[in-house]
Design a protein around this motif. Structure first.
Motif, mmCIF file in Angstrom:
data_model
loop_
_atom_site.group_PDB
_atom_site.id
_atom_site.type_symbol
_atom_site.label_atom_id
_atom_site.label_comp_id
_atom_site.label_asym_id
_atom_site.label_seq_id
_atom_site.Cartn_x
_atom_site.Cartn_y
_atom_site.Cartn_z
ATOM 1 N N UNK A 26 55.200 42.682 51.044
ATOM 2 C CA UNK A 26 54.266 42.617 50.276
ATOM 3 C C UNK A 26 54.731 42.146 48.457
ATOM 4 N N UNK A 27 55.899 42.486 48.303
ATOM 5 C CA UNK A 27 56.583 42.299 47.114
ATOM 6 C C UNK A 27 55.960 43.183 46.112
ATOM 7 N N UNK A 28 55.500 44.309 46.619
ATOM 8 C CA UNK A 28 54.795 45.367 45.498
ATOM 9 C C UNK A 28 55.523 45.600 44.289
ATOM 10 N N UNK A 29 54.989 45.556 43.145
ATOM 11 C CA UNK A 29 55.789 45.855 41.927
ATOM 12 C C UNK A 29 55.525 47.317 41.401
ATOM 13 N N UNK A 30 56.321 48.139 41.921
ATOM 14 C CA UNK A 30 55.889 49.338 41.755
ATOM 15 C C UNK A 30 57.137 50.007 40.538
ATOM 16 N N UNK A 188 45.003 40.816 51.747
ATOM 17 C CA UNK A 188 46.313 40.045 51.649
ATOM 18 C C UNK A 188 46.500 39.746 50.075
ATOM 19 N N UNK A 189 45.524 38.876 49.776
ATOM 20 C CA UNK A 189 45.563 38.249 48.483
ATOM 21 C C UNK A 189 45.767 39.244 47.347
ATOM 22 N N UNK A 190 45.015 40.348 47.318
ATOM 23 C CA UNK A 190 45.135 41.309 46.384
ATOM 24 C C UNK A 190 46.427 42.048 46.461
ATOM 25 N N UNK A 191 46.932 42.210 47.458
ATOM 26 C CA UNK A 191 47.978 43.039 47.816
ATOM 27 C C UNK A 191 49.399 42.406 47.431
ATOM 28 N N UNK A 192 49.406 41.062 47.588
ATOM 29 C CA UNK A 192 50.474 40.134 47.212
ATOM 30 C C UNK A 192 51.042 40.529 45.846
ATOM 31 N N UNK A 193 52.297 40.776 45.630
ATOM 32 C CA UNK A 193 52.757 41.091 44.131
ATOM 33 C C UNK A 193 52.092 42.049 43.615
ATOM 34 N N UNK A 194 51.299 42.762 44.159
ATOM 35 C CA UNK A 194 50.392 43.713 43.489
ATOM 36 C C UNK A 194 51.190 44.791 42.433
ATOM 37 N N UNK A 195 50.799 45.114 41.270
ATOM 38 C CA UNK A 195 51.510 46.127 40.662
ATOM 39 C C UNK A 195 50.781 47.485 40.943
#
Length: 273
Positions: A26-30, A188-195
């Motif tokens: 998901x490329x999450x930005x944590x 998926x749209x909200x989770x993609x690249x989500x901070x």
């Protein structure tokens, strides 16, 4: 549930690696702040082809995590795994063990099962984990906060800290609720690249003569302060009416007063213990 596997480190590492893959996919930005407040890494143990933290008696901790979204626990485990390869043991409701997939995973990863009708066995199990040197993870709000503010906590975390002399490590997660929470399924749209932001507050030690309810309120205030800190660095603009923003900041999330009313209606006896 017919299949109840025995706890094993390899099963826990498999679950962790599945989560790590999901975060990568998901490329999450944590981003984590306050990591200096986490317990220092200790000795490792090997099982199979991997390593994980070796519990040492007297070096356990109680990890108190906010509960705005269904995946906040995973954010905290991600942080502790990256920090010290820690396999936290969570307190999980008995109902979750009835799921065909989650149930076997919960047993295989060695968590503490909580029967809300009688919590004595769960409390004893939690004490045993802590005395063995495990990190015990608790979501002290005992349910998702629909106002996205830290609501009244149950006293279990403070009572465990008082009895064992171990620290409570408050971890506040902000942004995880945008992935999936009560009333808002996974997107998926909200989770993609989500901070996602998480803040670790200073450890709380509870003295033997301390007032449990006062210390529980102190923990709630620390968790809310951590939320405010994490939200202050959140890269998404909070627009008026956004569902994931508290009403006090102009969002359309449930108000604190409405949440209290619904909490009391749903669980009039247990709420606030």
């Amino acid at each position: 549930m017919a299949f109840i596997p025995k706890p094993h480190d390899r099963a826990y590492r498999f679950v962790v690696r599945t989560g790590l893959f999901g975060a990568w996919l998901l490329r999450l930005r944590m981003q984590f702040t306050g990591r200096e407040n986490l317990p220092q890494p200790g000795p490792m143990r090997r099982s199979g082809l991997g390593f994980s933290r070796k519990p040492v008696p007297g070096q356990g901790a109680i990890i108190a995590i906010t509960h705005f979204g269904y995946l906040d626990f995973a954010v905290a485990e991600y942080m502790l795994w990256k920090h010290s390869r820690a396999q936290m043991r969570f307190m999980i409701t008995k109902g979750a063990t009835k799921h065909w997939l989650a149930g076997p995973a919960i047993h295989a990863t060695g968590h503490v099962i909580v029967d809300r009708s009688d919590g004595r066995d769960a409390y004893a199990g939690a004490m045993e984990k802590l005395r063995d040197g495990e990190y015990l993870a608790i979501l002290p709000e005992a349910g998702v906060s629909r106002s996205f503010t830290v609501r009244a906590l149950k006293t279990g975390a403070v009572r465990l800290a008082q009895e064992t002399g171990l620290p409570i490590i408050p971890i506040s997660v902000w942004g995880g609720h945008r992935l999936m929470t009560r009333g808002h399924g996974f997107s998926w749209r909200r989770a993609w690249w989500a901070p996602i932001r998480a803040h670790v507050s200073e450890p709380i030690f509870v003295g033997p003569d301390a007032d449990v309810r006062a210390e529980t309120e102190r923990l709630r205030e620390e968790l809310q302060s951590g939320i405010d800190s994490a939200a202050s660095t959140f890269p998404l603009e909070e627009r008026e009416g956004d569902w994931w923003v508290p009403a006090s900041r102009g969002g359309s999330a449930m108000s604190v007063s409405e949440q209290k009313r619904l909490d009391a209606a749903e669980d009039p006896v247990a709420r606030g213990r």
